[in-house]
Write a protein that holds these residues in place. Structure first.
Motif, PDB file in Angstrom:
ATOM      1  N   GLU A  69      -5.810   8.500  -1.244  1.00  0.00           N
ATOM      2  CA  GLU A  69      -6.551   7.272  -0.971  1.00  0.00           C
ATOM      3  C   GLU A  69      -5.634   6.182  -0.427  1.00  0.00           C
ATOM      4  O   GLU A  69      -5.965   5.502   0.562  1.00  0.00           O
ATOM      5  CB  GLU A  69      -7.230   6.782  -2.251  1.00  0.00           C
ATOM      6  N   PHE A  70      -4.458   6.019  -1.038  1.00  0.00           N
ATOM      7  CA  PHE A  70      -3.569   4.952  -0.602  1.00  0.00           C
ATOM      8  C   PHE A  70      -2.820   5.309   0.672  1.00  0.00           C
ATOM      9  O   PHE A  70      -2.446   4.407   1.429  1.00  0.00           O
ATOM     10  CB  PHE A  70      -2.627   4.542  -1.737  1.00  0.00           C
ATOM     11  N   LEU A 125       0.827  -1.205   0.000  1.00  0.00           N
ATOM     12  CA  LEU A 125       0.000   0.000   0.000  1.00  0.00           C
ATOM     13  C   LEU A 125       0.862   1.255   0.000  1.00  0.00           C
ATOM     14  O   LEU A 125       0.546   2.244  -0.673  1.00  0.00           O
ATOM     15  CB  LEU A 125      -0.944   0.002   1.204  1.00  0.00           C
ATOM     16  N   GLU A 176     -11.411  -4.398   0.430  1.00  0.00           N
ATOM     17  CA  GLU A 176     -11.357  -2.948   0.260  1.00  0.00           C
ATOM     18  C   GLU A 176     -10.088  -2.536  -0.484  1.00  0.00           C
ATOM     19  O   GLU A 176     -10.122  -1.708  -1.407  1.00  0.00           O
ATOM     20  CB  GLU A 176     -11.408  -2.253   1.623  1.00  0.00           C
ATOM     21  N   ASN A 177      -8.979  -3.129  -0.106  1.00  0.00           N
ATOM     22  CA  ASN A 177      -7.718  -2.781  -0.759  1.00  0.00           C
ATOM     23  C   ASN A 177      -7.709  -3.217  -2.216  1.00  0.00           C
ATOM     24  O   ASN A 177      -7.197  -2.507  -3.088  1.00  0.00           O
ATOM     25  CB  ASN A 177      -6.548  -3.415  -0.009  1.00  0.00           C
ATOM     26  N   LEU A 210      -5.404   4.138   3.143  1.00  0.00           N
ATOM     27  CA  LEU A 210      -5.423   2.677   3.236  1.00  0.00           C
ATOM     28  C   LEU A 210      -4.197   2.152   3.971  1.00  0.00           C
ATOM     29  O   LEU A 210      -4.285   1.193   4.755  1.00  0.00           O
ATOM     30  CB  LEU A 210      -5.501   2.063   1.843  1.00  0.00           C
ATOM     31  N   SER A 232      -9.460  -0.770  -4.541  1.00  0.00           N
ATOM     32  CA  SER A 232      -8.656   0.429  -4.790  1.00  0.00           C
ATOM     33  C   SER A 232      -7.463   0.138  -5.686  1.00  0.00           C
ATOM     34  O   SER A 232      -7.104   0.950  -6.553  1.00  0.00           O
ATOM     35  CB  SER A 232      -8.182   1.026  -3.457  1.00  0.00           C
ATOM     36  N   GLU A 261      -5.414  12.297  -5.960  1.00  0.00           N
ATOM     37  CA  GLU A 261      -6.501  11.615  -5.262  1.00  0.00           C
ATOM     38  C   GLU A 261      -6.102  10.181  -4.918  1.00  0.00           C
ATOM     39  O   GLU A 261      -6.394   9.694  -3.817  1.00  0.00           O
ATOM     40  CB  GLU A 261      -7.758  11.627  -6.136  1.00  0.00           C
ATOM     41  N   PHE A 262      -5.437   9.501  -5.847  1.00  0.00           N
ATOM     42  CA  PHE A 262      -4.952   8.156  -5.554  1.00  0.00           C
ATOM     43  C   PHE A 262      -3.912   8.185  -4.431  1.00  0.00           C
ATOM     44  O   PHE A 262      -3.878   7.289  -3.580  1.00  0.00           O
ATOM     45  CB  PHE A 262      -4.359   7.513  -6.807  1.00  0.00           C
ATOM     46  N   SER A 279      -8.476  -0.036  -9.312  1.00  0.00           N
ATOM     47  CA  SER A 279      -8.680   1.300  -9.891  1.00  0.00           C
ATOM     48  C   SER A 279      -7.345   1.965 -10.217  1.00  0.00           C
ATOM     49  O   SER A 279      -7.187   2.565 -11.288  1.00  0.00           O
ATOM     50  CB  SER A 279      -9.478   2.180  -8.922  1.00  0.00           C
ATOM     51  N   LEU A 280      -6.392   1.846  -9.299  1.00  0.00           N
ATOM     52  CA  LEU A 280      -5.080   2.433  -9.547  1.00  0.00           C
ATOM     53  C   LEU A 280      -4.380   1.718 -10.695  1.00  0.00           C
ATOM     54  O   LEU A 280      -3.743   2.357 -11.548  1.00  0.00           O
ATOM     55  CB  LEU A 280      -4.225   2.363  -8.281  1.00  0.00           C
TER      56      LEU A 280
END
Length: 272
Positions: free
Chosen positions: A176-177, A145, A206-207, A180, A210, A172-173, A213-214
């Protein structure tokens, strides 16, 4: 078990030796013209890991385990050397002894963390000392992460500032990370009480959402860079490099998810 040992060792070396080879290239490209000794060392490491990668692909899956154990030891020595080189470079940057060079301190720290991860994997393989699955789930996520959060930061800083939409997406990523990763650290500090199947399953799910998406964002960026459709100073190989690392993390998360869902997959099968 001997077949698994050989297969897993070769898989790790094939993947991570290419990563180490590319790190050497990226660092070299960031040095100043006058940094001739550092450039020379980076070129040497690039050649070393290119040779290791070639040899790893040449070994068949039925190679004698002792041969692979010896190969792991040899690769471990090379990885330790490049880890020390990366930490030396970081020290030079942080003490302002390389003014004007273009390697972010966080990037140099990042690539040294990956070298240390690779080194630890080789030790695990050769000794057979493997973490229990609940510990592996948390520790792999804490590591990857942060790697993913770093990637987003690098992308946002290497895109041209005029690529406002992509820069904002990368930021934004990054946020977000970071979130996380801190959640993973919190889960880690609550061990062993936090290591229930429901909590770990939600954590992995959940991870994984994400990371997918990344991964897709990185693929789009890689393709646009290769087609010269966006403005950036990102090397096309670097764009592909970070995409492959996201794919690697997704593979590990998928294996963890299968295990937590009741499919007979254990830590040894995932990482050994």
């Amino acid at each position: 078990m001997s077949d698994e040992f050989v297969t897993r060792s070769l898989d790790e070396i094939r993947f991570w030796s290419r990563i180490m080879k590319e790190h050497s290239l990226f660092l070299r490209l960031g040095f100043r013209c006058e940094d001739t000794q550092l450039i020379k060392e980076a070129l040497e490491f690039q050649a070393i890991f290119e040779d290791i990668e070639r040899r790893a692909h040449a070994y068949p899956s039925n190679t004698d385990p002792q041969t692979i154990r010896d190969f792991n030891t040899e690769v471990h020595t090379a990885v330790t050397r490049i880890w020390a080189f990366k930490r030396k470079v970081l020290g030079l940057i942080l003490t302002c002894k390389l003014p004007g060079q273009n390697n972010f301190p966080l990037l140099v720290d990042h690539v040294s963390r990956e070298a240390n991860y690779f080194r630890n994997r080789l030790e695990e393989l050769n000794t057979g000392r493997l973490e229990p699955l609940p510990d592996a789930i948390i520790d792999e996520n804490v590591f990857f992460l942060k790697i993913m959060a770093d990637h987003a930061k690098f992308i946002s800083h290497l895109l041209d500032p005029s690529e406002r939409k992509l820069v904002e997406q990368a930021r934004e990523f990054s946020n977000e990370f970071d979130t996380l990763m801190f959640q993973a650290v919190d889960l880690s500090s609550m061990r062993p009480q936090s290591q229930t199947v429901p909590l770990l399953s939600q954590f992995v799910d959940e991870n994984r959402v994400s990371v997918k998406s990344l991964r897709d964002f990185k693929k789009t960026a890689r393709d646009l860079i290769e087609e010269c459709r966006i403005k950036s100073i990102i090397h096309p190989l670097l764009a592909d490099h970070v995409f492959r690392e996201a794919e690697r993390f997704l593979f590990i998360l998928d294996m963890f998810d299968q295990s937590l869902s009741g499919v007979k997959v254990n830590k040894r099968e995932i990482l050994f």
